[in-house]
Design an enzyme around this catalytic site. Sequence first.
Site, PDB file in Angstrom:
ATOM      1  N   HIS A 266       0.841  -1.137   0.013  1.00  9.18           N
ATOM      2  CA  HIS A 266      -0.039  -0.044   0.134  1.00  9.18           C
ATOM      3  C   HIS A 266       0.708   1.200  -0.131  1.00  9.18           C
ATOM      4  O   HIS A 266       0.612   2.374  -0.763  1.00  9.18           O
ATOM      5  CB  HIS A 266      -1.043   0.000   1.338  1.00  9.18           C
ATOM      6  CG  HIS A 266      -2.110  -1.029   1.152  1.00  9.18           C
ATOM      7  ND1 HIS A 266      -1.706  -2.367   1.216  1.00  9.18           N
ATOM      8  CD2 HIS A 266      -3.286  -0.837   1.002  1.00  9.18           C
ATOM      9  CE1 HIS A 266      -2.744  -3.055   0.998  1.00  9.18           C
ATOM     10  NE2 HIS A 266      -3.796  -2.227   1.159  1.00  9.18           N
ATOM     11  N   HIS A 308       1.667  -4.244   8.966  1.00 10.11           N
ATOM     12  CA  HIS A 308       3.197  -4.088   8.532  1.00 10.11           C
ATOM     13  C   HIS A 308       3.929  -3.443   9.815  1.00 10.11           C
ATOM     14  O   HIS A 308       3.517  -2.945  10.523  1.00 10.11           O
ATOM     15  CB  HIS A 308       3.264  -3.219   7.553  1.00 10.11           C
ATOM     16  CG  HIS A 308       2.415  -3.541   6.091  1.00 10.11           C
ATOM     17  ND1 HIS A 308       3.137  -4.760   5.365  1.00 10.11           N
ATOM     18  CD2 HIS A 308       1.448  -3.325   5.615  1.00 10.11           C
ATOM     19  CE1 HIS A 308       2.363  -4.987   4.198  1.00 10.11           C
ATOM     20  NE2 HIS A 308       1.139  -4.139   4.424  1.00 10.11           N
TER      21      HIS A 308
END
Length: 352
Positions: A266, A308
């Site tokens: 992303h 993440h």
Amino acid sequence: MSSLLDEIKVFEPRDASNIVHVTAKCFCSMRKTADPHTLYISIAVDKITDACCSCQAGVAMPGSQTRSRPRDRNNILNRPEFMSLNQPVHRETSGEGRSRRTATSRPSQQDDATARGSRDSSDGAPSGDGVPKDGSRWPEQDCMQLNPSFRGIAINSLLAIDINLSRRLGVCMGARGPGAPLRPMVALLAFSGHALPWLCGTLLCLWRSDSLAGQEVLVNLLLALLLDLMTVAGVQKLVRRRGPWDAPPGFLDRVALDSYSFPAAHASRAVVVSRFLLNHLVLAVPLRILLYLWAFLVGVSRVLLGKHHLSDVGCGFALGFLLFSLVESVWLDSAACQALLAVGSLHWAPLV
């Protein structure tokens, strides 16, 4: 002489050397109240290979061994916890793994330091297969690295800090976490950086576009999105780093081939899209600032959701800049874009 000896024990040979070990308690003073001396003798087929006594005189030992006993007793490397440091370095050449050997039982008592030093010197040598007879491990087999490099310490410390901070920032991970009320908004912000809406939106705009300049920009944007998708998926398959909470990827993540943590897909996609729009669209200053802020918040949202690490997002930003630079360097002109559109729509007129 037999009246001075007590507790005589004979141990049969344990290997092919055919050495018999004999231990006994020696009352050289004939006083039963005094502590006895420990006598240790190793007998081969026709000779005595080793002999020692815990008394001061040590009359059963040769002169060289008598002189070496105090040094062996005072040597700290003869202590059991440092035995692996006192062994020569050995590296196996065969493909088989190192087999762990259990330490064999010793004939003498554990509190006898002199006898133990003799056994360490006699049994510490490696056997025929390169493994110490006493079962002690070689230095490279020790679990603790004695002299780690500064680079290794620095890398491990940074990784530990990265994991710790990423877990602390993952407040929106669960439905009952401290950031649960903000979870829908954070999830929506993260979805704005997903590959599916950008690919579908680019294809829809390309289908509705009539200008050659617009089609040129949209085709290059589509190629940039596909390049980012494939590159991130390939790196993730190679690294295979899990997220800070090792959560399984969701359905949308699997659709976008975003199965692992490093690098953050992303974040990379947000940088590619924002840089692309800033370079090829004329935007006001507030919109340009909002576009930079959106790209940054997309990466942060993945950390807040526990998907993440901080380092994954940072590397994703860097990868996005690199991919954008690559797309700009191989920019397709209008003729090449029209050729690709003709091939994709099966209209061969522009190629004639």
